[in-house]
Motif scaffolding. Structure first.
Motif, PDB file in Angstrom:
ATOM      1  N   HIS A 119       6.368 -13.352   5.952  1.00 23.25           N
ATOM      2  CA  HIS A 119       5.213 -13.251   5.511  1.00 23.25           C
ATOM      3  C   HIS A 119       5.451 -12.293   4.337  1.00 23.25           C
ATOM      4  N   ALA A 120       4.308 -12.297   3.225  1.00 25.30           N
ATOM      5  CA  ALA A 120       4.304 -11.397   2.217  1.00 25.30           C
ATOM      6  C   ALA A 120       2.851 -11.198   2.094  1.00 25.30           C
ATOM      7  N   ARG A 121       2.568 -10.036   2.239  1.00 23.86           N
ATOM      8  CA  ARG A 121       1.038  -9.694   2.283  1.00 23.86           C
ATOM      9  C   ARG A 121       0.604  -8.541   1.177  1.00 23.86           C
ATOM     10  N   ILE A 180       1.985  -3.733  -0.607  1.00 21.38           N
ATOM     11  CA  ILE A 180       2.745  -5.028  -0.351  1.00 21.38           C
ATOM     12  C   ILE A 180       3.345  -4.672   0.745  1.00 21.38           C
ATOM     13  N   GLU A 181       3.382  -5.797   1.797  1.00 19.54           N
ATOM     14  CA  GLU A 181       4.354  -5.640   2.778  1.00 19.54           C
ATOM     15  C   GLU A 181       5.084  -7.063   2.868  1.00 19.54           C
ATOM     16  N   VAL A 182       6.478  -6.988   2.979  1.00 16.83           N
ATOM     17  CA  VAL A 182       7.056  -8.321   3.106  1.00 16.83           C
ATOM     18  C   VAL A 182       7.902  -8.151   4.148  1.00 16.83           C
ATOM     19  N   ALA A 183       8.027  -9.218   5.264  1.00 14.00           N
ATOM     20  CA  ALA A 183       8.553  -9.182   6.503  1.00 14.00           C
ATOM     21  C   ALA A 183       9.256 -10.429   6.672  1.00 14.00           C
ATOM     22  N   ASP A 184      10.803 -10.253   6.738  1.00 10.23           N
ATOM     23  CA  ASP A 184      11.500 -11.297   7.248  1.00 10.23           C
ATOM     24  C   ASP A 184      11.287 -12.762   6.420  1.00 10.23           C
ATOM     25  N   PHE A 218      10.637  -5.319   2.948  1.00  9.56           N
ATOM     26  CA  PHE A 218      10.171  -4.076   2.235  1.00  9.56           C
ATOM     27  C   PHE A 218       8.785  -4.094   2.126  1.00  9.56           C
ATOM     28  N   THR A 219       8.285  -2.685   2.007  1.00  5.71           N
ATOM     29  CA  THR A 219       7.027  -2.418   1.687  1.00  5.71           C
ATOM     30  C   THR A 219       6.942  -1.437   0.397  1.00  5.71           C
ATOM     31  N   VAL A 220       5.710  -1.745  -0.190  1.00  3.97           N
ATOM     32  CA  VAL A 220       5.353  -1.051  -1.553  1.00  3.97           C
ATOM     33  C   VAL A 220       4.133  -0.248  -1.353  1.00  3.97           C
ATOM     34  N   GLY A 221       4.343   1.199  -1.360  1.00  2.96           N
ATOM     35  CA  GLY A 221       3.117   1.855  -1.289  1.00  2.96           C
ATOM     36  C   GLY A 221       2.129   2.069  -2.519  1.00  2.96           C
ATOM     37  N   HIS A 222       1.005   2.591  -2.356  1.00  2.00           N
ATOM     38  CA  HIS A 222      -0.239   2.799  -3.344  1.00  2.00           C
ATOM     39  C   HIS A 222       0.548   3.650  -4.400  1.00  2.00           C
ATOM     40  N   GLY A 223       0.452   3.210  -5.580  1.00  2.65           N
ATOM     41  CA  GLY A 223       0.623   4.017  -6.897  1.00  2.65           C
ATOM     42  C   GLY A 223       2.265   3.847  -6.979  1.00  2.65           C
TER      43      GLY A 223
END
Length: 248
Positions: free
Chosen positions: A84-86, A6-10, A49-54
């Motif tokens: 964006h939120a990817r 998960i990638e959330v940027a600005d 923020f970002t969220v990594g695998h697991g």
């Protein structure tokens, strides 16, 4: 950092303070314009923020601070006004569990429809059907041919949770759904969540329950008035949130 899931940027989400409504014929004749207020506010702003695998991440904050809005944006339900939120893998959204169910269809038909919309073939649903219904409970099994709208709210949530948690998606988004149901069903939900996490799935959990957050999450993200103010170990973030809540 593990592979980013998960990638959330600005990220920014802007809402109207009042529901804007269409003009009625009477209003068009008498006023000729929409008089609903047009003032807006930012439910989320400059969130990164970002969220990594697991990873198992818990989102905390007071009511109205943007937690559910953030979760729905990650799920793709809301479109950002900024940033964006990817997500880089498929998502199992435990947000509004019965939102995709159709009231006129039977429970059986809704199982196939909802699971199919999330990518399962009919053969895959056939294989999992008994497990889904067993998890939802005997009342649901007895009412499989009944229109879904005739189910109690508790039965609807049981079936929704059973269907969504049988999906193969590697990312799980959860918004307070562990707070529903009786004690026995809650414990079934807890065990199902632990089974999913043991499969190294990625969890993003919104909850007001410190016990649930500590039970499932190792990392915390704290939102205050739509802005990210803390990101770190779950216990530390809960401590900051508790101290600030006590002082407010």
């Amino acid at each position: 950092m593990p592979d980013v899931m998960i990638e959330v940027a600005d990220l920014g989400i802007e809402f109207y303070r009042s529901r804007r409504r269409n003009l009625s014929l009477r209003e068009m004749v008498l006023m000729g314009r929409n008089t609903a207020p047009k003032e807006t506010f930012w439910a989320l702003r400059h969130v990164n923020f970002t969220v990594g695998h697991g990873e198992a991440v818990g989102l905390v904050g007071s009511n109205g601070t943007g937690k559910s809005t953030l979760l729905k944006t990650i799920a793709g339900v809301l479109i950002p006004d900024e940033g964006h939120a990817r997500v880089n893998e498929g998502v199992a959204p435990l947000i509004e569990l019965t939102g995709g169910f159709l009231g006129e269809l039977s429970a059986r038909e809704n199982i196939y429809l909802t699971a199919g919309l999330h990518g399962l073939s009919r053969e895959q649903v056939d294989e999992r059907f008994d497990d889904i219904v067993d998890f939802a409970g005997p009342q649901v099994r007895e009412g499989l041919e009944m229109p879904f709208r005739h189910f109690s709210s508790g039965m609807q949530v049981r079936l929704g949770f059973a269907v969504i948690t049988t999906l193969d998606e590697p990312i799980i988004l959860v918004d307070e759904v562990l707070a529903v149901g009786d004690v026995a069903f809650k414990e079934k939900c807890y065990k199902r969540m632990e089974e999913l996490l043991s499969q190294n799935k990625t969890l993003f959990l919104v909850s007001h329950s410190e016990n649930d957050l500590r039970r499932f999450c190792t990392r915390g993200i704290y939102l205050r008035r739509g802005e990210l103010v803390a990101d770190g170990p779950m216990d530390a973030v809960l401590g900051q949130y508790r101290r600030e809540s006590a002082g407010s």
